[in-house]
Write a protein that holds these residues in place. Structure first.
Motif, PDB file in Angstrom:
ATOM      1  N   THR A  17       0.744  -1.165   0.088  1.00  0.00           N
ATOM      2  CA  THR A  17       0.137  -0.078  -0.092  1.00  0.00           C
ATOM      3  C   THR A  17       1.027   1.407  -0.110  1.00  0.00           C
ATOM      4  N   LEU A 165      -7.771   5.886   1.486  1.00  0.00           N
ATOM      5  CA  LEU A 165      -8.499   4.726   1.164  1.00  0.00           C
ATOM      6  C   LEU A 165      -9.158   4.794  -0.099  1.00  0.00           C
ATOM      7  N   SER A 166      -9.467   5.947  -0.772  1.00  0.00           N
ATOM      8  CA  SER A 166     -10.049   6.343  -2.199  1.00  0.00           C
ATOM      9  C   SER A 166      -8.943   5.668  -3.063  1.00  0.00           C
ATOM     10  N   VAL A 168      -6.557   3.364  -2.359  1.00  0.00           N
ATOM     11  CA  VAL A 168      -6.603   1.915  -2.329  1.00  0.00           C
ATOM     12  C   VAL A 168      -7.634   1.409  -3.006  1.00  0.00           C
ATOM     13  N   ALA A 169      -9.005   1.870  -2.978  1.00  0.00           N
ATOM     14  CA  ALA A 169     -10.069   1.672  -3.711  1.00  0.00           C
ATOM     15  C   ALA A 169      -9.805   1.527  -5.219  1.00  0.00           C
ATOM     16  N   LEU A 170      -9.183   2.718  -5.824  1.00  0.00           N
ATOM     17  CA  LEU A 170      -8.926   2.728  -7.202  1.00  0.00           C
ATOM     18  C   LEU A 170      -7.885   1.629  -7.611  1.00  0.00           C
ATOM     19  N   ASN A 171      -6.942   1.344  -6.701  1.00  0.00           N
ATOM     20  CA  ASN A 171      -5.972   0.328  -7.067  1.00  0.00           C
ATOM     21  C   ASN A 171      -6.578  -1.124  -7.183  1.00  0.00           C
ATOM     22  N   ILE A 172      -7.548  -1.519  -6.439  1.00  0.00           N
ATOM     23  CA  ILE A 172      -8.216  -2.640  -6.603  1.00  0.00           C
ATOM     24  C   ILE A 172      -9.241  -2.573  -7.595  1.00  0.00           C
ATOM     25  N   LEU A 173      -9.917  -1.344  -8.069  1.00  0.00           N
ATOM     26  CA  LEU A 173     -10.930  -1.300  -9.037  1.00  0.00           C
ATOM     27  C   LEU A 173     -10.117  -1.411 -10.360  1.00  0.00           C
ATOM     28  N   LEU A 305     -17.081   6.399 -12.402  1.00  0.00           N
ATOM     29  CA  LEU A 305     -15.762   6.048 -11.930  1.00  0.00           C
ATOM     30  C   LEU A 305     -14.590   7.254 -12.111  1.00  0.00           C
ATOM     31  N   GLY A 312     -10.994  11.096  -5.530  1.00  0.00           N
ATOM     32  CA  GLY A 312     -10.010  10.317  -4.271  1.00  0.00           C
ATOM     33  C   GLY A 312      -8.650  10.896  -4.662  1.00  0.00           C
ATOM     34  N   SER A 316      -6.410  12.708  -1.768  1.00  0.00           N
ATOM     35  CA  SER A 316      -4.908  12.126  -1.763  1.00  0.00           C
ATOM     36  C   SER A 316      -4.163  13.170  -1.664  1.00  0.00           C
TER      37      SER A 316
END
Length: 487
Positions: A17, A165-166, A168-173, A305, A312, A316
């Motif tokens: 992360t 957190l946003s 991290v969500a983008l990474n996963i997305l 998106l 996000g 950040s």
């Protein structure tokens, strides 16, 4: 009661992360296409893994000392070397603040308008005053944030947490979404993967040999921040067993995530799907998220998106800007001998903030922004060129300090009088090999990056890329070291 120890899985997740980011994939794919993949693999294997092992050796050896990386370099080489190295490290954050103050409006623009309005020419007569106005807004941001920090920066930590957190969500997305699109499209890539695609860039600006090789600096920058992991070595359940295993596993996993990330983008879109106008390296991620949404649910999801990515990334950047506007400055002053600084720089207000030093830093950053903004009126280049310059300046500024740390680590390993609690490189040959490979990788990457604009006739970019590190190095050399401190 003994403090809870860090498990191997949590350590790997911390590194992942801290290092992996979809913005690096967006910029890398726009600049290089699939040709970014071998660069990121080389950067991961020959810089990231050996460098983090070096820094953990370094950090654990001086764990009982105050002063951080200044102390490491001071005891390993000399006070003069350490101060120049730390100054270059601090300069990298001044350059980062300069760039981020000017460019963080790109994600905000995508969130609000669904496109980058900052690159649209704003003419006054025959002049494009858009970049100049960006400079005015950037100066206002620096002054406002500096003022807020004097009230105590801890109260703004939630902004960074939400932004983190946003991201991290983008990474996963992006990773999961790209794999899903790949599966739904019958296991085919929108951008064909051919052998030539791994060695040539579809972007004309990076197709020549020198800028192509200079991209290595960005691939190294994508693994930046790993030196911070040196501080958690003692928190592992079994450092001797878990550190090396965790670093190799996390390194391999991060490299794999970057490779999958570039392939995921190739599954989502062709490189030629990037707009021919109004596109920069900074806006590439948002175009990718738009295309991802279009594949999964149509135009409406693409807009959602893209705007989520804009929100996000803006939060950040804003959170990071608040945090990094003071933390490096504080380390720079408290980590060096007190006689370097006037007494007013060492005074703290009721919130524990060195307000006088913060004011000087704000003035320096604002001066850089003002000079560049005025220069854009004299030599109009447009916001798009400004953003590409910012990325190059940041890459060079943030990677030069690594050369100081790598060389200091080598000297540390050569000095039998210095304590060494953990050793990963056990033979003299492995120490020399790790030093040469990582040092030359950073050095030549920066050399190609610095030389490239001059060879292309872009003197302005070349000069601006060099001016920050060179100016701060010259200033550091002028500081007087007390006679008893010269070792």
């Amino acid at each position: 009661m003994a403090s809870k120890k860090l498990k191997l899985g949590a350590f790997i997740l911390m590194i992942l992360t801290s290092v992996f980011g979809v913005t690096n994939i967006g910029i890398g794919f726009y600049r290089m296409g699939y040709a970014a993949i071998p660069m990121f693999v080389i950067g991961g294997l020959f810089f990231f893994i050996p460098f983090i092992l070096m820094m953990i050796e370094f950090g654990t050896g001086f764990r009982r000392e105050q002063g951080g990386i200044f102390t490491w370099m001071r005891h390993s080489v000399s006070t003069r070397f350490a101060f120049i190295g730390l100054t270059m490290w601090f300069a990298s954050y001044i350059i980062w603040m300069f760039g981020k103050a000017l460019s963080m409006w790109v994600p905000l623009s995508f969130m609000l308008f669904g496109r980058d309005v900052t690159v649209i020419p704003l003419t006054l007569g025959t002049l494009d005053v858009g970049p100049f106005l960006l400079g005015v807004v950037a100066i206002a941001l620096v002054l406002i944030v500096s003022r807020l920090i004097t009230l105590g920066s801890a109260r703004f930590a939630k902004v960074a947490a939400i932004g983190g957190l946003s991201v991290v969500a983008l990474n996963i997305l992006l990773l999961v979404g790209g794999v899903l699109v790949f599966a739904l499209s019958g296991m085919t890539l929108q951008e064909p993967l051919q052998q030539a695609a791994l060695t040539t860039s579809p972007n004309a600006a990076f197709n020549d040999l020198i800028p192509f090789l200079g991209f290595m600096v960005f691939a190294i920058f994508a693994y930046g921040g790993v030196e911070a992991m040196a501080g958690v070595a003692d928190e592992l359940e079994d450092p001797e067993r878990d550190l090396k295993r965790g670093i190799f596993l996390s390194g391999a996993f991060i490299v794999l995530c970057y490779v999958i990330g570039f392939l995921a983008v190739g599954a989502i879109m062709r490189w030629s799907d990037f707009p021919s106008e109004g596109i920069t390296s900074l806006s590439a991620l948002f175009i990718i998220m738009l295309e991802l949404g279009r594949h999964l649910g149509g135009e409406w999801l693409g807009q959602v998106l893209m705007r989520f990515a804009g929100l996000g990334m803006f939060l950040s950047y804003l959170g990071a800007f608040i945090a990094l506007s003071y933390a490096p400055l504080r380390q720079f002053i408290t980590g060096t001998p007190s006689y370097f600084w006037p007494e007013r720089f060492q005074r703290e207000n009721e919130n524990g903030v060195r307000t006088e030093a913060l004011k000087v830093q704000a003035l320096v950053v604002c001066a850089f922004i003002a000079v560049k903004s005025i220069f854009t009126l004299i030599n109009p280049e447009g916001a798009a060129a400004l953003y590409e310059l910012i990325i190059t300046m940041t890459n060079v500024g943030m990677t030069i300090p690594y050369m100081f740390l790598i060389y200091a680590w080598y000297r540390y390993r050569q000095n039998p009088a210095l304590e060494k609690d953990l050793i990963f490189f056990r033979s003299p040959a492995s120490v020399l090999g790790a030093t040469l490979v990582s040092l030359l990788l950073v050095a030549f990457g920066n050399l190609f990056t610095l030389v490239s604009p001059f060879l292309a006739g872009d003197i302005s970019t070349g000069v601006w890329t060099m001016v920050g590190p060179l100016l701060f190095a010259l200033i550091a050399m002028r500081f007087k070291i007390h006679r008893g401190d010269e070792h």
